[in-house]
Design a protein around this motif. Structure first.
Motif, PDB file in Angstrom:
ATOM      1  N   HIS A  37     -11.406   6.159  -4.100  1.00 51.94           N
ATOM      2  CA  HIS A  37     -10.230   7.256  -3.584  1.00 51.94           C
ATOM      3  C   HIS A  37      -8.972   6.688  -3.792  1.00 51.94           C
ATOM      4  N   TYR A  38      -8.438   5.322  -4.123  1.00 50.99           N
ATOM      5  CA  TYR A  38      -7.263   4.805  -4.266  1.00 50.99           C
ATOM      6  C   TYR A  38      -6.782   5.479  -5.139  1.00 50.99           C
ATOM      7  N   LYS A  39      -7.395   5.729  -6.277  1.00 52.76           N
ATOM      8  CA  LYS A  39      -6.813   6.330  -7.847  1.00 52.76           C
ATOM      9  C   LYS A  39      -5.998   7.792  -7.660  1.00 52.76           C
ATOM     10  N   ARG A  70      -5.296  -2.969   4.889  1.00 50.93           N
ATOM     11  CA  ARG A  70      -6.005  -4.097   4.426  1.00 50.93           C
ATOM     12  C   ARG A  70      -5.195  -5.558   5.017  1.00 50.93           C
ATOM     13  N   ASP A  71      -3.803  -5.308   4.952  1.00 57.71           N
ATOM     14  CA  ASP A  71      -3.086  -6.548   5.691  1.00 57.71           C
ATOM     15  C   ASP A  71      -3.585  -6.860   7.031  1.00 57.71           C
ATOM     16  N   LYS A  72      -3.827  -5.908   7.964  1.00 58.02           N
ATOM     17  CA  LYS A  72      -4.255  -5.792   9.329  1.00 58.02           C
ATOM     18  C   LYS A  72      -5.494  -6.403   9.384  1.00 58.02           C
ATOM     19  N   GLN A  73      -6.320  -5.944   8.601  1.00 62.99           N
ATOM     20  CA  GLN A  73      -7.814  -6.636   8.671  1.00 62.99           C
ATOM     21  C   GLN A  73      -7.753  -7.923   8.358  1.00 62.99           C
ATOM     22  N   PHE A  74      -7.084  -8.395   7.351  1.00 63.24           N
ATOM     23  CA  PHE A  74      -7.015  -9.480   6.739  1.00 63.24           C
ATOM     24  C   PHE A  74      -6.228 -10.632   7.914  1.00 63.24           C
ATOM     25  N   ARG A  75      -5.124 -10.042   8.778  1.00 61.87           N
ATOM     26  CA  ARG A  75      -5.015 -10.870   9.699  1.00 61.87           C
ATOM     27  C   ARG A  75      -5.787 -11.103  10.859  1.00 61.87           C
ATOM     28  N   ASP A  79       0.251   7.097   0.765  1.00 63.43           N
ATOM     29  CA  ASP A  79      -1.286   6.650   1.348  1.00 63.43           C
ATOM     30  C   ASP A  79      -1.364   5.160   0.811  1.00 63.43           C
ATOM     31  N   LYS A  80      -1.261   5.133  -0.349  1.00 65.36           N
ATOM     32  CA  LYS A  80      -1.404   3.702  -0.881  1.00 65.36           C
ATOM     33  C   LYS A  80      -0.754   2.357   0.037  1.00 65.36           C
ATOM     34  N   ARG A  81       0.462   2.660   0.435  1.00 61.50           N
ATOM     35  CA  ARG A  81       1.309   2.045   1.124  1.00 61.50           C
ATOM     36  C   ARG A  81       0.454   1.594   2.701  1.00 61.50           C
ATOM     37  N   THR A  82      -0.089   2.957   2.934  1.00 64.40           N
ATOM     38  CA  THR A  82      -1.045   2.804   4.461  1.00 64.40           C
ATOM     39  C   THR A  82      -2.205   2.136   4.108  1.00 64.40           C
ATOM     40  N   GLY A  83      -2.897   2.307   3.022  1.00 61.80           N
ATOM     41  CA  GLY A  83      -4.175   1.357   2.790  1.00 61.80           C
ATOM     42  C   GLY A  83      -3.760  -0.118   2.515  1.00 61.80           C
ATOM     43  N   LEU A  84      -2.822  -0.284   1.857  1.00 62.33           N
ATOM     44  CA  LEU A  84      -2.285  -1.891   1.881  1.00 62.33           C
ATOM     45  C   LEU A  84      -1.996  -2.271   3.291  1.00 62.33           C
ATOM     46  N   GLY A  85      -1.298  -1.550   4.206  1.00 60.62           N
ATOM     47  CA  GLY A  85      -1.133  -1.860   5.502  1.00 60.62           C
ATOM     48  C   GLY A  85      -2.487  -2.469   6.455  1.00 60.62           C
ATOM     49  N   VAL A 145     -12.760   2.851   6.669  1.00 58.87           N
ATOM     50  CA  VAL A 145     -12.946   1.295   6.238  1.00 58.87           C
ATOM     51  C   VAL A 145     -12.428   0.587   7.540  1.00 58.87           C
ATOM     52  N   GLU A 146     -11.593   1.028   8.370  1.00 59.96           N
ATOM     53  CA  GLU A 146     -11.164   0.322   9.491  1.00 59.96           C
ATOM     54  C   GLU A 146     -12.274   0.073  10.649  1.00 59.96           C
ATOM     55  N   ASP A 147     -13.279   1.290  10.869  1.00 58.47           N
ATOM     56  CA  ASP A 147     -14.416   1.448  11.511  1.00 58.47           C
ATOM     57  C   ASP A 147     -15.462   0.303  10.741  1.00 58.47           C
ATOM     58  N   PHE A 148     -15.487   0.462   9.653  1.00 57.67           N
ATOM     59  CA  PHE A 148     -16.432  -0.781   9.149  1.00 57.67           C
ATOM     60  C   PHE A 148     -16.060  -2.265   9.458  1.00 57.67           C
ATOM     61  N   TRP A 149     -14.701  -2.457   9.143  1.00 61.45           N
ATOM     62  CA  TRP A 149     -14.500  -3.962   9.743  1.00 61.45           C
ATOM     63  C   TRP A 149     -14.436  -4.082  11.210  1.00 61.45           C
ATOM     64  N   LYS A 150     -14.160  -3.262  11.813  1.00 65.46           N
ATOM     65  CA  LYS A 150     -14.415  -3.518  13.266  1.00 65.46           C
ATOM     66  C   LYS A 150     -15.735  -3.544  13.740  1.00 65.46           C
TER      67      LYS A 150
END
Length: 186
Positions: free
Chosen positions: A104-106, A120-125, A112-118, A58-63
């Motif tokens: 995968h989130y389920k 997401r927030d990083k990408q949003f910023r 890991d969910k907290r990491t994923g939300l973090g 996901v991070e690589d995708f947004w990058k």
């Protein structure tokens, strides 16, 4: 791939290929190792879990979207045109990776969910900062638009929230949002 060629990037390429050609349900560490012709332990050296692979994808995708695809957007666009152009890029790619993350989130642990939300927030910023930069550089914005309580930062945040909502609800057009931006700014 030979063991001497193993790298985090190479493993991500294999994982990316699996997701796009076979679906995210087929993504697992054993399959990545098999396709990369390395041991399972070698994959674990770079990614301690499947969640770590998903996050890296996901991070690589947004990058890539930010660095590669946004290069195609002309620099001289006004804010409204920029928002429209970037949304088209995001819409084109977001569904593929949203399905990967959501599927995968389920099964993720709470940590890991907290990491994923973090993540997401990083990408949003990152997007928020880029859009705000374009807004602040837009010389066609009316001089009297902003006040102490109606700032470019707040307006941009409003636009970003609407973009995220449109992506989540899979709207292929944000013409109403773009028209609203134009009515307010120009």
């Amino acid at each position: 791939m030979k063991k001497s060629q193993i790298s985090k990037e190479a493993l991500l390429d294999v994982a990316n290929d699996i997701v796009f050609n076979e679906g995210s349900e087929n993504l697992n560490i054993r399959t990545i190792a098999q396709r990369a012709n390395v041991s399972v332990g070698s994959v674990y050296n770079y990614f301690p879990s499947k969640s770590a692979i998903v996050f890296a994808l996901v991070e690589d995708f947004w990058k890539r979207v930010l660095q590669e695809n946004l290069k195609e957007v002309p620099d001289n666009l006004n804010y409204a045109s920029y928002v429209s152009s970037i949304y088209d890029v995001l819409y084109k790619y977001a569904d593929q990776y949203q399905s990967l993350f959501i599927s995968h989130y389920k099964t993720m642990s709470d940590e890991d969910k907290r990491t994923g939300l973090g993540l997401r927030d990083k990408q949003f910023r990152m997007f928020d900062q880029q859009f705000l930069k374009v807004l602040n550089q837009d010389e066609t914005v009316k001089n009297d638009v902003w006040s102490e309580t109606y700032t470019p930062k707040d307006f941009n945040r409003f636009v970003m929230m609407n973009i995220l909502t449109a992506l989540r609800t899979k709207q292929n057009s944000i013409s109403i949002l773009v028209q609203t931006i134009e009515n307010v700014l120009y």
